[in-house]
Design an enzyme around this catalytic site. Structure first.
Site, PDB file in Angstrom:
ATOM      1  N   TYR B 272       0.838  -1.202   0.000  1.00  0.00           N
ATOM      2  CA  TYR B 272       0.000   0.000   0.000  1.00  0.00           C
ATOM      3  C   TYR B 272       0.878   1.260   0.000  1.00  0.00           C
ATOM      4  CZ  TYR B 272      -3.145   3.673   1.333  1.00  0.00           C
ATOM      5  OH  TYR B 272      -3.813   4.853   1.345  1.00  0.00           O
ATOM      6  N   ASP B 307      -7.502  -4.219  -1.294  1.00  0.00           N
ATOM      7  CA  ASP B 307      -8.731  -3.558  -1.758  1.00  0.00           C
ATOM      8  C   ASP B 307      -8.408  -2.303  -2.573  1.00  0.00           C
ATOM      9  OD1 ASP B 307      -8.139  -3.494   1.227  1.00  0.00           O
ATOM     10  OD2 ASP B 307      -8.955  -1.492   0.939  1.00  0.00           O
ATOM     11  N   LYS B 379     -10.739  -9.272   5.373  1.00  0.00           N
ATOM     12  CA  LYS B 379     -11.300  -7.914   5.453  1.00  0.00           C
ATOM     13  C   LYS B 379     -11.915  -7.563   4.102  1.00  0.00           C
ATOM     14  CE  LYS B 379      -9.033  -4.341   4.473  1.00  0.00           C
ATOM     15  NZ  LYS B 379      -8.194  -3.149   4.260  1.00  0.00           N
TER      16      LYS B 379
END
Lengths: 251, 526
Positions: B272, B307, B379
């Site tokens: 990320y 995500d 998640k």
């Protein structure tokens, strides 16, 4: 059916002219008959009639949530409303690319960045990255654009330096975070830096973001503001038109 | 044709993915062995107990651990490690750690210039300090689990936990909003960080009331929110989990502070930072290892950020890079001793809602991920990319998300907000979002076990294709190397060179006498 009154335009619920409006808001008090009456009274005092509290419930620690309906008493004169609008015309990527290379004869040079504390580059990337957004390719993909994406948290001074170094025609900035109107402060900041160096006319200035409007952008000294629903080709088309204007091929 | 409770996914291909991820993990392990970072070195000092701060910098306090590491770095001594030189200063001055701290803060001691002492004495003291530090952390973790055991744990209900974010910038306002969310049924609260924090090369100190798009992660803010959630949890006899973000330039430090203050989850994903914050790859991969070691020690569950890949690319097509990254994250977490039950691997429902069969495709991906990582409290993140100001429609999209999450038994649902595209959530937005989720998760409890999938249907084929593509992608990554793959834009179409990015200056090759007893004490597999 009643005639629509454009001189006093009111919202439409299920009948022309009914002025129906739906509210939802939260009061920082526990739900109670008193809270309910207070909410209704407030909406009446705002100038709505036939106020109905459709829903009141407890939210979180000591808050009351309402859904309320009412009728607006006063409308707006639609004929007198003025909005600066970007040309609605849309061309696709290939058409724009072709016109840039034919009519301008070289790629338009663009430097983009998120300035200030804003680290959300989703919007900037959607416009600049090869891939673009929702099937509309990004400026990187055009032969008619040379792009530099500086990413997030760029200082205005750095951005201007880079734009000068790259001999940019246009600067694109993206503003997503709006807490405490930080996006407006940051937008002003870039203009201020340009002014200090006497460069406010040097670049085509474009800003984008979910809470940015074209009107706001113009007020702050930008050439255009792109909001939600804008595609890379919209920005590309605007830059093409603006460049033509600059080189005197279009008035 | 047949129906089955699960999707027909090739075990051979899944095993192949794990084998390739193992070899990619080895590349990361080599980086970790050869390098350390200023962030890791500061965390060592914090682990000894050096968590004070002083001197204003832009209204924030500058931590002692930063001062000392700066001192050691300035004289080129960091290649032996920060612990070595702090122990050296204690031997030289014949004083306690507290004395060193006080003298540094008073400007009377420069750890970087203290005369080198006999190596055996320094190493002996260093080991002692490290052992005490680790023991201190373990006893805090033990106390924490006592508190946790006294309350009912919603995780035992075998359904997704409901997760929301607060983000006011003011920790005290956050407390009010977090408590309200809990009253509405939320079981995990995340305090999103101020948007600039990931690029700060130190951890701010104290309670903070100003932030942009979020609230600074500080030890004191952690403590305040932890106490508030414990309090509201006791009222409801329910253990409420607290989340923060161990990413950016202070990954390991945040993990330590979170361990000390009893946080339950940490967003922790080097990828990320590399892709979306342009942080130097080596820096953040090295930081991540120590960060995850601390999580493993403290029972903190990590959350990964796959995500996000789906936000910048077309989510229908990015399934393979998400799955590949999950395999890599699983491997690097295993290398830090994290059990799979402490890996909340991330993914999301981010496909364009206007695509035909989009719900089938989302179901395929969610169920596939569930089957491939059966023990992970996955998640699952709601749609954000295609949310607009049309808040009622957004609410419907969230309902579908909740149903898919419930049917595929995801571990954590990061709930959507009707006003996602408009503003940071208002109190009532969070409440509506929680009501939506409560209705559906409760109403659809056990539904996944009642229904099955056609073995030759659209859903099965879509999932199989994602897995097939992931095998190929992982093999390509292995072939050219992980860092090269990042450099060439294999993930989220973003290109990041190994030598570029923020914080590159803070990475260094460890010297032949580098002293770091922590990894071994914490059972690192690297």
């Amino acid at each position: 059916m009643n005639e629509i009154d454009y001189k006093n335009l009111v919202p439409y619920g299920d009948t022309t002219g009914d002025g129906a409006v739906q509210f939802s808001f939260t009061f920082p008090v526990e739900p109670s008959p008193k809270a309910q009456e207070a909410a209704a009274q407030m909406v009446r005092e705002w100038g709505f009639s036939d106020v109905k509290v459709a829903h009141m419930s407890s939210v979180g620690v000591g808050f009351a949530y309402f859904v309320i309906f009412g009728r607006a008493q006063r409308g707006v004169n639609f004929d007198k409303v003025e909005v600066p609008e970007l040309t609605g015309q849309r061309l696709n990527y290939k058409e724009i690319d072709k016109r840039i290379l034919e009519e301008i004869g070289r790629p338009i040079r663009v430097v983009g960045a998120n300035t200030g504390f804003d680290a959300h580059t989703v919007g900037l990337d959607a416009i600049l990255n090869m891939k673009g957004f929702d099937g509309d390719v990004g400026l990187e993909r055009y032969r008619g654009f040379y792009t530099v994406n500086m990413g997030s948290q760029v200082l205005p001074a750095e951005l201007i330096e880079r734009a000068l170094k790259e001999k940019a025609d246009a600067i694109l900035i993206s503003k997503i975070v709006t807490q405490k109107d930080i996006h407006i402060a940051d937008m002003k900041d870039v203009i201020l830096h340009l002014r200090k160096r006497g460069l406010e006319k040097r670049f085509i200035l474009v800003v984008g973001g979910p809470r940015v409007t074209h009107k706001l952008a113009l007020e702050l000294g930008y050439d255009a503001g792109f909001s939600i629903g804008s595609y890379p080709s919209d920005v590309a088309y605007f830059l093409l038109e603006k460049m033509l204007e600059r080189i005197g091929k279009k008035k | 044709m047949g129906f089955s409770a699960t999707l027909p996914l090739s075990k051979t291909k899944i095993t192949r993915c794990r084998a390739v991820a193992h070899s990619i993990g080895d590349e990361v392990a080599t980086l970790v062995q050869e390098h350390s970072t200023v962030g890791v070195e500061r965390t060592f000092l914090r682990l000894l107990g050096l968590n004070s701060a002083t001197e204003q910098e832009e209204g924030l306090l500058y931590p002692t651990s930063n001062f000392i590491v700066d001192q050691v770095e300035r004289t080129g001594r960091l290649v032996e490690g920060s612990l070595y030189w702090v122990a050296n200063a204690m031997v030289a001055e014949n004083c306690s750690l507290g004395d060193v701290e006080a003298a540094v803060l008073a400007g009377k001691l420069d750890v970087g210039t203290v005369k080198p002492q006999p190596e055996s004495a320094v190493l002996k003291l260093g080991r002692l300090l490290a052992r005490d530090g680790v023991a201190g952390l373990r006893s805090r973790v033990k106390n924490r689990s006592k508190i946790k055991r006294k309350l009912k744990d919603p995780a035992k209900l075998k359904r997704p936990l409901l997760y929301q974010i607060v983000a006011t910038g003011n920790i005290y306002e956050d407390v009010l909003q977090a408590k309200s969310a809990v009253m509405d049924g939320i079981e995990i609260v995340a305090v999103i960080r101020s948007t600039a924090q990931s690029l700060l090369d130190y951890v701010p100190q104290g309670a903070t009331t100003e932030g942009f798009g979020g609230t600074y992660a500080t030890q004191e803010n952690f403590r305040i929110m932890r106490a508030a959630l414990d309090e509201v949890g006791q009222e409801q006899n329910k253990y409420i989990r607290l989340t923060n973000y161990a990413s950016g330039l202070c990954m390991a430090e945040i993990s330590l502070l979170a361990s000390i203050e009893g946080l339950d989850y940490l967003l922790n994903d080097a990828m990320y930072g590399i892709l979306f914050r342009d942080i130097n790859p080596v820096r953040t991969l090295v930081d991540q290892h120590f960060s995850r070691l601390l999580c493993a020690q403290s029972g903190i569950c990590i959350m990964t950020g796959e995500d996000n890949y789906m936000k910048t690319t077309d989510a229908v097509k990015s399934g393979d890079s998400v799955l590949a990254s999950e395999f890599i994250n699983e491997r690097t977490a295993l290398n830090a001793g994290l059990p799979t039950s402490q890996m909340a691997l991330g993914h999301a429902m981010e496909m364009n809602p206007q695509y035909e069969k989009v719900i089938l495709m989302e179901l395929a991906r969610a169920q596939m991920t569930r089957q491939i990582f059966p023990d992970s409290p996955l998640k699952y993140m709601c749609n954000t990319k295609y949310k607009t100001g049309d808040i009622m429609t957004s609410h419907v999209v969230d309902a579908v998300f909740n149903l898919l999450g419930a049917c595929t038994n995801q571990g954590v649902l990061l709930l959507g907000m009707p006003t996602e595209a408009v503003h940071t959530p208002w109190l009532a937005d969070r409440s509506l979002s929680a009501r939506n989720a409560r209705y559906i998760v409760n109403g659809a409890a056990g539904m996944g076990e009642e229904l099955g999938y056609r073995s030759d249907g659209f859903i099965a084929k879509f999932a199989q294709k994602v897995l097939d593509d992931a095998v190929r992608l992982l093999e390509r990554i292995e072939k050219i190397g992980f860092l090269k793959a990042i450099e060439r834009g294999y993930f989220a179409d973003v290109r990041r060179p190994a030598t570029g990015g923020k914080g590159a200056k803070g990475v260094f090759r460890v010297g032949p006498k580098y002293f770091n007893p922590f990894y071994e004490m914490m059972n690192s597999r690297i």
